[in-house]
Design a protein around this motif. Structure first.
Motif, PDB file in Angstrom:
ATOM      1  N   ALA A 408     -15.029  16.612 -24.681  1.00  0.00           N
ATOM      2  CA  ALA A 408     -15.654  15.300 -24.564  1.00  0.00           C
ATOM      3  C   ALA A 408     -17.144  15.718 -24.023  1.00  0.00           C
ATOM      4  O   ALA A 408     -17.421  16.693 -23.261  1.00  0.00           O
ATOM      5  N   CYS A 409     -17.989  14.509 -23.770  1.00  0.00           N
ATOM      6  CA  CYS A 409     -19.108  14.635 -23.187  1.00  0.00           C
ATOM      7  C   CYS A 409     -19.061  14.747 -21.596  1.00  0.00           C
ATOM      8  O   CYS A 409     -18.245  13.813 -21.221  1.00  0.00           O
ATOM      9  N   ARG A 413     -18.043  11.107 -21.390  1.00  0.00           N
ATOM     10  CA  ARG A 413     -16.540  11.151 -21.684  1.00  0.00           C
ATOM     11  C   ARG A 413     -16.355  10.730 -23.142  1.00  0.00           C
ATOM     12  O   ARG A 413     -15.305  10.337 -23.365  1.00  0.00           O
ATOM     13  N   THR A 414     -17.595  10.628 -23.897  1.00  0.00           N
ATOM     14  CA  THR A 414     -17.446  10.585 -25.509  1.00  0.00           C
ATOM     15  C   THR A 414     -16.731  11.483 -26.215  1.00  0.00           C
ATOM     16  O   THR A 414     -17.340  12.669 -25.833  1.00  0.00           O
ATOM     17  N   PRO A 415     -15.517  11.512 -26.895  1.00  0.00           N
ATOM     18  CA  PRO A 415     -15.052  12.534 -27.575  1.00  0.00           C
ATOM     19  C   PRO A 415     -16.012  13.322 -28.527  1.00  0.00           C
ATOM     20  O   PRO A 415     -16.874  12.674 -29.210  1.00  0.00           O
ATOM     21  N   ALA A 416     -16.066  14.520 -28.418  1.00  0.00           N
ATOM     22  CA  ALA A 416     -17.094  15.388 -29.160  1.00  0.00           C
ATOM     23  C   ALA A 416     -16.556  15.613 -30.455  1.00  0.00           C
ATOM     24  O   ALA A 416     -15.337  15.862 -30.754  1.00  0.00           O
ATOM     25  N   ARG A 417     -17.222  15.228 -31.583  1.00  0.00           N
ATOM     26  CA  ARG A 417     -16.942  15.120 -32.864  1.00  0.00           C
ATOM     27  C   ARG A 417     -18.113  16.063 -33.624  1.00  0.00           C
ATOM     28  O   ARG A 417     -19.208  16.240 -33.344  1.00  0.00           O
ATOM     29  N   PRO A 424     -12.491  16.739 -34.705  1.00  0.00           N
ATOM     30  CA  PRO A 424     -12.561  17.200 -33.190  1.00  0.00           C
ATOM     31  C   PRO A 424     -13.290  18.542 -32.848  1.00  0.00           C
ATOM     32  O   PRO A 424     -12.837  19.455 -33.681  1.00  0.00           O
ATOM     33  N   CYS A 448     -24.474  14.845 -27.223  1.00  0.00           N
ATOM     34  CA  CYS A 448     -23.442  13.514 -27.186  1.00  0.00           C
ATOM     35  C   CYS A 448     -24.461  12.673 -27.924  1.00  0.00           C
ATOM     36  O   CYS A 448     -25.532  12.226 -27.678  1.00  0.00           O
ATOM     37  N   LEU A 456     -20.429  19.990 -22.334  1.00  0.00           N
ATOM     38  CA  LEU A 456     -19.051  19.511 -22.785  1.00  0.00           C
ATOM     39  C   LEU A 456     -18.352  19.673 -21.712  1.00  0.00           C
ATOM     40  O   LEU A 456     -18.517  20.416 -20.809  1.00  0.00           O
ATOM     41  N   THR A 459     -10.658  18.174 -22.400  1.00  0.00           N
ATOM     42  CA  THR A 459      -9.851  16.840 -22.374  1.00  0.00           C
ATOM     43  C   THR A 459      -8.438  17.269 -22.707  1.00  0.00           C
ATOM     44  O   THR A 459      -7.455  16.835 -22.208  1.00  0.00           O
TER      45      THR A 459
END
Length: 677
Positions: A408-409, A413-417, A424, A448, A456, A459
């Motif tokens: 995640a960032c 905390r935005t999930p890294a895609r 993921p 992000c 990063l 999580t």
């Protein structure tokens, strides 16, 4: 022990109805040749019935019931099994001849043929699909080199009159007495912590074998097979049993399977595929750790070892022993219905054998360590690990393998895609570049999308990263890892840290000094009907490897102490938890209180299938709804257990109608699916 079937279980244990021919047939004798009834190896549901063939004189001696044959079918040469020989046929036309007897070895016994038919009907599948799971591929060289009548093994040693490990359970000696008297007791066994379960199963097998009955034992993994193999050798001596696993290789596995078929040995231990082993005069079936999902076959019609062994024991009037350190809701239902009786130890003995279990999320610990709720390794876990490591190895159970499985960032905390497929991102090591777990795309220039931050954070942490962290926290101790890539069987009883994924925990002579069960949220937070039950099963299996509390054994579980599964672990009361789980599922209408089936596939095909399905009045349709990200849809069908056979018959009839019309795209039908959420 009960030998009666509860009415609520009649749908499970009722004999299937005979299959109906596709059209009316007049009975007429075959003028010159006898008739062979053959099940042809075809997955098409509308062809799921025997076909009659003439037996030419040249094949008359070799065409015995149960042998492998080849026949002409719809212009092709297909494999099959000869079910029986007859003098007449119901088919009004001219019968084709058998093309070839592949081998005169009768590999399909009448018992396995009947069991396969029952299993196919229960799971709305085809007989050929079940036989493909039950009969291993042929090896001609092995058939020729294996003697039909080998020298007899040495006599079995007489069982010790002392019940041994079964003396720890009030009803244990009575179970052995019933086996000795060739009765058919049925029991759900909640085993005490520790390694004694292997010797207990070996003692039960020894008792049944001395009474002249066959024994079939099914366990989850090859490691369990190896440990039980050693326990059986110690009890029975060499030459009285075989172990069947996929790791043996096709030739050796077929060699051992033939020794069972020909009656050379009558005690078998193996993994899931061994549930169909042709054990002669079967008197006892044993299933260990029935909650493990590896007991469910991933191939159509997806049978579960618990159901297959229960059906087999019912029709062969064999004893049943379903054992585990915990108890599933399905086993709790068997006990509640009276079909099986519980074998449990007294609470005082359970407390003496179990380790001390503490939750890092209880109120007292949170008051001492305010960060314990969010810390991956709170102070309680570190304190217990440091103290216990002076006296022996410490186990760290990690729910996930790998390194950093989700990122995640680091700022928002935005999930890294992944930019290509939205999958993921993950890391394989500390110096690796992030990659997509779905498409493999390298994301070295990731930023992000919300705040443009380039860094990063982890999580979801895997076992390898955990081992690195522990190596830095405990620099004086060696760190060993055990997981999917490399599974350790045993580690010495010297100070060390052992990081293992669930099911890969190695044993230790005398037990671990302590265990830390990490990331409880990852197990309890899954969107799965069995999430809590599965978490408790994994925790108890790991905690059972730890020394008793009187010898200093401790377990720390990183989860909220108020949760029922955590309380069941702290009190070591898995039976009570299973009863509560069953009551909640009955209230909500979930399995095993009801029978459910799933229909999955293309949205249009699923709707066509449901439109053609003649559902019983008691059945309830849920959905269809989208599942996954590929546009697939799934519908769930729910019905009371007493009417389960009606639902299976309706599903099978709809599948047969679709295959008869040669529908190009099929749907997947699964009865009793593990995943219903």
């Amino acid at each position: 022990m009960s030998d009666q079937t509860d009415p609520a279980e009649e749908a499970l244990f009722e004999a299937p109805r005979a299959s109906k021919p596709s059209r009316p047939r007049s009975r007429r004798p075959a003028p010159t040749r006898s008739v062979a009834r053959v099940v042809v190896d075809t997955p098409l549901p509308h062809l799921d019935h025997p076909f009659d063939y003439r037996v030419p004189e040249s094949l008359d001696q070799d065409a015995v019931p149960g042998c492998r044959v080849r026949v002409r079918f719809n212009g092709q040469l297909l494999d099959g099994f000869l079910l029986e020989r007859a003098d007449t046929s119901d088919f009004p036309g001219r019968l084709a001849y058998l093309h070839q007897v592949v081998s005169p070895e009768p590999v399909l016994t009448p018992e396995i043929a009947a069991l396969a038919r029952i299993v196919a009907d229960h799971y709305a599948g085809t007989l050929s699909d079940v036989l493909r799971l039950a009969i291993p591929p042929r090896h001609a060289r092995v058939e020729k080199e294996t003697p039909h009548t080998p020298p007899p093994p040495p006599p079995l040693p007489e069982p010790d009159p002392d019940p041994g490990p079964w003396a720890d359970y009030p009803t244990g000696p009575a179970f052995l007495t019933a086996l000795r008297d060739q009765r058919a007791p049925r029991a759900v066994w909640t085993a005490l912590p520790g390694p004694q379960w292997r010797d207990a199963i070996a003692a039960a097998a020894h008792t049944a074998a001395v009474a002249g009955r066959g024994v079939l034992i099914v366990v989850p993994t090859g490691r369990d097979v190896a440990s039980l193999d050693a326990a059986l050798t110690a009890r029975l001596g060499p030459g009285h049993h075989v172990a069947l696993t996929a790791e043996l290789g096709p030739a050796e596995r077929y060699r051992r399977w033939l020794s069972v078929l020909r009656g050379h040995v009558r005690v078998v231990v193996g993994t899931r595929a061994a549930m169909f082993a042709p054990v002669r005069d079967l008197g006892l079936v044993v299933l260990w750790d029935d909650g493990d999902d590896v007991h469910s076959d991933p191939h159509a019609p997806y049978p579960h070892a618990r159901t297959v062994l229960s059906l087999r024991a019912h029709y062969s009037r064999s004893a049943v022993l379903i054992g585990s350190h915990t108890r599933t809701a399905e086993s709790a239902l068997l006990v509640e219905s009276g079909w099986a009786h519980p074998i449990v130890a007294d609470r005082a003995l359970v407390r003496r054998r179990a380790p001390l279990v503490r939750a890092a999320g209880d109120d007292a610990e949170l008051a001492r360590d305010e960060a314990a709720r969010t810390a991956r390794l709170p102070s309680l876990a570190l304190r217990v690990a440091r103290q216990a490591a002076r006296h022996g190895p410490v186990l760290f159970q990690v729910p996930r393998r790998g390194y950093l499985n989700a990122l995640a960032c680091a700022r928002c905390r935005t999930p890294a895609r992944c930019a290509a497929c939205r999958g993921p991102l993950a890391l394989r090591s500390a110096h690796a570049i992030p990659y997509c777990r779905w498409c493999g795309h390298i994301a070295g220039d990731w930023r992000c999308p919300s705040c443009e931050f380039p860094r990063l954070r982890a999580t979801v942490v895997g076992a390898r990263r955990t081992a690195e962290e522990l190596g830095r926290a405990f620099p004086a101790l060696p760190v060993r890892t055990s997981g999917r890539d490399e599974v350790l069987t045993e580690v010495p009883a010297t100070p060390a840290l052992v990081v293992a994924t669930p099911g890969a925990e190695p044993t230790v002579p005398g037990g671990y000094a302590a265990a830390v069960l990490l990331d409880g949220w990852a197990l309890l937070g899954r969107a799965d009907l069995r999430a809590a039950e599965e978490a408790l099963r994994r925790w108890c299996n790991a905690a059972a490897l730890v020394r008793p509390a009187a010898e200093g054994g401790q377990v720390v579980v990183l989860a909220d102490a108020a949760l029922p599964a955590v309380q069941a672990l702290i009190r070591w009361s898995p039976a009570a938890f299973a009863e509560r789980e069953l009551a909640e599922r009955r209230e909500l209408g979930f399995p095993p209180a009801v029978t459910m089936a799933s229909v999955t596939g293309d949205p249009e095909r699923v709707r066509e299938f449901l439109a053609q399905l003649d559902l019983p009045e008691a059945a309830e349709l849920l959905g269809p709804v989208p599942v996954g990200t590929d546009g697939t849809e799934r519908a769930l069908l729910r019905i009371r257990r007493a009417a389960a056979r009606e639902l299976s018959a309706a599903l099978k009839a709809a599948s047969a109608a679709r295959s008869a019309r040669r529908e190009e795209k099929s749907v997947h039908v699964r009865v009793d699916p593990l995943d219903v959420l």
